[in-house]
Design an enzyme around this catalytic site. Structure first.
Site, mmCIF file in Angstrom:
data_model
loop_
_atom_site.group_PDB
_atom_site.id
_atom_site.type_symbol
_atom_site.label_atom_id
_atom_site.label_comp_id
_atom_site.label_asym_id
_atom_site.label_seq_id
_atom_site.Cartn_x
_atom_site.Cartn_y
_atom_site.Cartn_z
ATOM 1 N N GLU A 186 43.699 49.699 52.698
ATOM 2 C CA GLU A 186 42.669 50.690 52.394
ATOM 3 C C GLU A 186 41.963 51.061 53.699
ATOM 4 O O GLU A 186 41.499 50.186 54.433
ATOM 5 C CB GLU A 186 41.677 50.122 51.370
ATOM 6 C CG GLU A 186 40.639 51.143 50.971
ATOM 7 C CD GLU A 186 40.018 50.891 49.601
ATOM 8 O OE1 GLU A 186 40.504 50.036 48.849
ATOM 9 O OE2 GLU A 186 39.012 51.580 49.286
ATOM 10 N N ASN A 229 38.050 45.408 47.591
ATOM 11 C CA ASN A 229 38.453 45.886 46.263
ATOM 12 C C ASN A 229 39.590 44.960 45.866
ATOM 13 O O ASN A 229 40.755 45.226 46.136
ATOM 14 C CB ASN A 229 38.920 47.346 46.313
ATOM 15 C CG ASN A 229 37.753 48.288 46.585
ATOM 16 O OD1 ASN A 229 36.627 48.038 46.162
ATOM 17 N ND2 ASN A 229 38.011 49.361 47.309
ATOM 18 N N GLU A 310 31.035 50.586 43.384
ATOM 19 C CA GLU A 310 32.169 51.509 43.255
ATOM 20 C C GLU A 310 33.172 51.033 42.209
ATOM 21 O O GLU A 310 34.374 51.016 42.439
ATOM 22 C CB GLU A 310 32.858 51.694 44.620
ATOM 23 C CG GLU A 310 31.932 52.302 45.664
ATOM 24 C CD GLU A 310 32.607 52.617 46.991
ATOM 25 O OE1 GLU A 310 33.578 51.935 47.338
ATOM 26 O OE2 GLU A 310 32.153 53.547 47.662
ATOM 27 N N ARG A 343 28.372 41.204 49.452
ATOM 28 C CA ARG A 343 28.115 42.501 50.082
ATOM 29 C C ARG A 343 26.964 43.255 49.408
ATOM 30 O O ARG A 343 26.812 43.219 48.182
ATOM 31 C CB ARG A 343 29.371 43.376 50.058
ATOM 32 C CG ARG A 343 30.488 42.793 50.890
ATOM 33 C CD ARG A 343 31.735 43.615 50.780
ATOM 34 N NE ARG A 343 31.817 44.709 51.725
ATOM 35 C CZ ARG A 343 32.096 45.961 51.390
ATOM 36 N NH1 ARG A 343 32.250 46.319 50.118
ATOM 37 N NH2 ARG A 343 32.208 46.885 52.308
ATOM 38 N N ASP A 384 27.195 54.951 54.783
ATOM 39 C CA ASP A 384 28.557 54.431 54.832
ATOM 40 C C ASP A 384 29.280 54.702 56.143
ATOM 41 O O ASP A 384 30.034 55.669 56.229
ATOM 42 C CB ASP A 384 29.373 55.050 53.684
ATOM 43 C CG ASP A 384 30.662 54.297 53.440
ATOM 44 O OD1 ASP A 384 30.878 53.282 54.101
ATOM 45 O OD2 ASP A 384 31.448 54.740 52.580
ATOM 46 N N GLU A 406 27.845 44.254 58.851
ATOM 47 C CA GLU A 406 29.198 44.760 58.609
ATOM 48 C C GLU A 406 29.380 46.062 59.376
ATOM 49 O O GLU A 406 28.754 47.074 59.058
ATOM 50 C CB GLU A 406 29.445 44.982 57.104
ATOM 51 C CG GLU A 406 30.848 45.506 56.811
ATOM 52 C CD GLU A 406 31.194 45.546 55.314
ATOM 53 O OE1 GLU A 406 30.674 44.722 54.544
ATOM 54 O OE2 GLU A 406 31.982 46.429 54.929
ATOM 55 N N GLU A 412 37.494 55.189 59.563
ATOM 56 C CA GLU A 412 37.539 55.976 58.331
ATOM 57 C C GLU A 412 36.854 57.328 58.491
ATOM 58 O O GLU A 412 37.340 58.339 58.008
ATOM 59 C CB GLU A 412 36.871 55.180 57.194
ATOM 60 C CG GLU A 412 36.785 55.945 55.892
ATOM 61 C CD GLU A 412 36.118 55.149 54.768
ATOM 62 O OE1 GLU A 412 35.770 53.969 54.979
ATOM 63 O OE2 GLU A 412 35.948 55.721 53.678
HETATM 64 O O1 GCW Z 1 33.406 53.574 52.763
HETATM 65 C C1 GCW Z 1 33.809 53.188 51.514
HETATM 66 C C2 GCW Z 1 35.286 53.351 51.545
HETATM 67 C C3 GCW Z 1 35.977 52.518 50.501
HETATM 68 C C4 GCW Z 1 35.504 51.080 50.667
HETATM 69 C C5 GCW Z 1 33.998 51.028 50.483
HETATM 70 C C6 GCW Z 1 33.437 49.626 50.676
HETATM 71 C C7 GCW Z 1 36.729 49.066 50.307
HETATM 72 O O2 GCW Z 1 35.579 54.711 51.374
HETATM 73 O O3 GCW Z 1 37.356 52.625 50.710
HETATM 74 O O4 GCW Z 1 36.140 50.213 49.775
HETATM 75 O O5 GCW Z 1 33.397 51.856 51.425
HETATM 76 O O6 GCW Z 1 32.970 49.352 51.771
HETATM 77 O O7 GCW Z 1 33.444 48.835 49.752
#
Ligand code: GCW
Length: 724
Positions: A186, A229, A310, A343, A384, A406, A412
């Site tokens: 991912e 995830n 999420e 987290r 994010d 983190e 990304e």
């Molecule tokens: O930034 C988002 C990402 C997801 C990611 C999530 C997270 C692993 O788009 O892909 O999932 O954060 O940090 O949990």
């Protein structure tokens, strides 16, 4: 022997040649190129004339192998190791316990100030004979010292002047892999996962060992192998055997393994009907699971958990809290000295409040309620991993809880592995940010290293950018982000400039005509990406799902906070997210000194302007430009910066190999194309609101807005496959 037909020979030559070229970059910063300058080679050869190295134990064995490998490569010589400690030794590598009274006496001051897992590298004179001594209280300190010595040699540091006392300032220096069991990654842009689950546990890929070497060389001491995830299967015996095999490979390098724990695992693999953390059977299930894991891996690190975020399951599914969930797992791990990393990346579609506020609102009231083996892992910013965000307001606001940083090393939101962006510049900006929570100087770095609130359990995690690509990270310069993350996790006060220089010398060349311009290129690259993607505090205007390229127009997704229009709020009046008291009041989550600065657009740093304010298109910026013009000029500046990067790179051609030159040159071409795409698409879109002409100096979009909107990328890398 039959002669090979000429054509076959030709193909053979081509393919061996391209194989050699394919290995480009595999050695990372550990290539240990032969030292060609005679004076340096001599200085280090003198040092290695007579080496005493006590290698009792597997970590020390690793250290000796590394020392031998590095020295032999750099000096081109076979080395002489002595079997006894003598006065004539030129290099002495021993633990404190074996130093002997004389040497110990000479290093007493250094030992008095030496932190855990640290090392001393110092020239010591005994009876007119000087030896370089590398010593530590623990085995791992020696290994870190060996890697440092080799790095210093790569930097051509004079061994006669060495006097270093250094220890990691942060306890858990960790990579978080978002690797799935099917080997997709991912947000991974460097190929597939390194972990070949299918062939494990029997087959140990050499890459596992080289991966461990690279990590330890920069001080990384923990890895979480699997995606947050999570898939519960990783906790079943079949996979635990495989995890054990990896843990066995990493142990001699001082690296502990962590796993992501899916909260609903008791149901999915345990046959229970619930995963309620207050249910006794569920608690017992986790206790037994922990016992089972420690049977396989006695030094297992613990669990990393994404819960109620999420769509991931969590304690709130049972009307319980994050504290209930984290403490249940912490209790199971406690007897084995394991930790839970929980987290704080949470936001809910059922909460109408500003997404930037939700983690703080949810977690800060829990301060002091987590067990002492729980760390709360907080992303560097409240939204994010954007190209730029103000630091997360949770830092400094939970003095009774160890907060772990983190960062995201994988890019990304920063051009995947095609853009050259030197991330330590971003990390440094966050770490140096002042939270003001205990007066001026209460930096995020001090929260993370535990010094602000006297915390012993400390940590920094980086979401890995590593995959099966031959050079590990896709873009050769993305190796510098892995490297820089490790260095900052070891010492969050190191300057990004020093990191860039170190890495360049170890990876490419020592020539100052190469180092100086390319270092500048690296240091400006982060500002460039901010400019061509998200200038002046804009954020999260990426295209949906894959986050590849611009998508500021996206507005139709179910969850409001997944739509870019939610973040930029552009309308005929202006642009930006009002987070002051007239808007979401997110600024109130910062210390009052900071809230005051952020609340007033005149004092708010312009780099965060549209993060905190919704302002009219003709708002006057500090440089006298109106907002619309200033925004457009920033986009243009970003594109121009990439053009400059290309010129700088072209001028470096003679200092590196053709292949090294060409691969980055090609990638910079992609970066330029995409920087223009960002500029053009965003300006074409925002212009529909501002209604104003582009200012002088800004190039006109190449295509219509409809064209940019029509672009689709169903196979962009890094998207999560839908297997669950
Ligand atoms: O930034 C988002 C990402 C997801 C990611 C999530 C997270 C692993 O788009 O892909 O999932 O954060 O940090 O949990």
């Amino acid at each position: 022997m039959k002669k090979l037909p000429i054509l076959v020979l030709f193909f053979f030559l081509i393919s061996t040649n391209s194989f050699a070229q394919d290995l480009q970059g595999y050695d990372l910063w550990l290539s240990y190129k032969k030292i060609e300058q005679p004076e340096w080679a001599q200085a280090y050869r003198d040092l290695s004339k007579s080496i005493y190295f006590n290698e009792d134990g597997e970590i020390l064995k690793t250290a000796k192998t590394e020392l031998r490998n590095g020295l032999e490569k750099m000096l081109g010589d076979t080395l002489h190791f002595e079997s006894t400690l003598q006065k004539s030794n030129t290099l002495i590598v021993v633990k404190e316990s074996e130093l002997g009274p004389n040497l110990l006496h000479q290093l007493q001051n250094e030992f008095d100030s030496l932190g855990e897992h640290g090392f001393i590298l110092k020239n010591v004179k005994v009876d007119n004979h000087t030896s370089l001594v590398l010593s530590s209280r623990d085995d791992i300190g020696i290994l870190y010292g060996v890697f440092r010595l080799l790095m210093l040699m790569q930097q051509r540091t004079n061994p006669a002047n060495l006097e270093i006392v250094d220890a990691p300032k942060i306890k858990l220096r960790m990579l978080n892999h978002w690797d799935n069991l099917d080997r997709t990654v991912e947000r991974g842009y460097a190929g597939f996962s390194l972990w070949n689950w299918h062939k494990l546990p029997e087959y140990i890929d050499q890459r596992y060992i080289d991966y461990a070497r690279a990590n330890t060389s920069i001080g990384i001491n923990a890895v979480s192998l699997t995606n947050v995830n999570a898939n519960a299967l990783i906790l079943t015996p079949m996979y635990l055997e495989k995890v054990k095999a990896l843990a066995d490979v990493f142990r001699p390098y001082g690296i502990k393994v962590f796993l992501t724990a899916r909260f609903s695992a008791p149901i999915e693999i345990g046959g229970l009907e619930t995963a309620d953390p207050l249910n006794v059977e569920v608690q017992q299930w986790w206790n037994h699971k922990a016992d089972e894991i420690y049977n396989y891996i006695p030094d297992f690190g613990g669990f990393l958990v994404k819960a109620n975020s999420e769509g991931q399951p969590g304690p709130q599914n049972y009307d319980r809290t994050h504290v209930d969930g984290a403490n249940m797992m912490a209790k199971a791990l406690k007897p084995h000295h394991g930790v839970v990393i929980w987290r704080a990346f949470v936001y809910s579609e059922h909460d109408a409040d500003d997404r930037a506020k939700q983690a703080f609102s949810e977690f800060v009231p829990y301060d002091g309620l987590f067990m002492d083996n729980v760390l709360v892992q907080v992303k560097n910013g409240a939204i994010d991993f954007q190209p730029r965000e103000p630091f997360h307001p949770m830092f400094g606001a939970m003095p009774k809880t160890p907060l772990m940083m983190e960062f995201q090393i994988t890019q990304e939101y920063l051009g995947f592995s095609s853009h050259l962006v030197f991330l330590p510049k971003l990390f440094e900006e966050v770490l140096n940010s002042d939270t003001y929570r205990k007066g001026k100087g209460s930096t995020v770095a001090k929260v993370i290293d535990g010094s602000l609130n006297d915390k012993k359990l400390t940590g920094m995690a980086g979401v890995a950018n590593i995959g099966s690509d031959i050079n590990w990270t896709g873009h050769p310069f993305a190796q510098a982000n892995w490297y820089g993350f490790g260095r900052l996790a070891w010492d969050p006060y190191i300057k990004s400039e020093a990191i860039a220089e170190e890495w360049l010398k170890a990876t490419y060349s020592h020539h100052s005509k190469f180092i100086e311009p390319i270092k500048d290129l690296m240091l400006t690259s982060r500002e460039a990406v901010v400019n061509y993607m998200n200038p002046l505090g804009l954020h999260h205007i990426f295209d949906t799902g894959h986050h590849y390229g611009p998508g500021p127009w996206v507005s139709e997704l179910n969850r409001p906070e997944w739509n870019p229009t939610y973040y930029h709020q552009a309308d005929k009046e202006g642009i930006g997210f009002d987070r002051t008291p007239t808007g979401s009041n997110a600024t109130a989550q910062y210390a009052p000194e900071l809230a005051k600065i952020f609340n007033d657009p005149k004092t708010c740093p312009e780099k965060y302007l549209l993060w905190f304010h919704h302002l009219p298109w003709d708002y006057e910026l500090k440089n006298g430009h109106m907002l619309w013009d200033g925004l457009a000029l920033k986009y243009q500046e970003g594109v121009d910066q990439v053009k400059d990067m290309i010129h700088t790179w072209e001028a470096s051609k003679n200092y590196i190999t053709t292949q090294q030159y060409t691969e980055v040159r090609m990638l910079l071409e992609i970066q330029l194309k995409e920087a223009k795409w960002w500029r053009d698409a965003c300006l074409a879109y925002f212009q529909t609101f501002s209604g104003k002409e582009l200012p002088l100096g800004v190039e006109k979009p190449e295509h219509s807005l409809e064209y940019y909107k029509s672009l689709k990328f169903p196979f962009a890398p890094g998207i999560r496959p839908r297997w669950d």
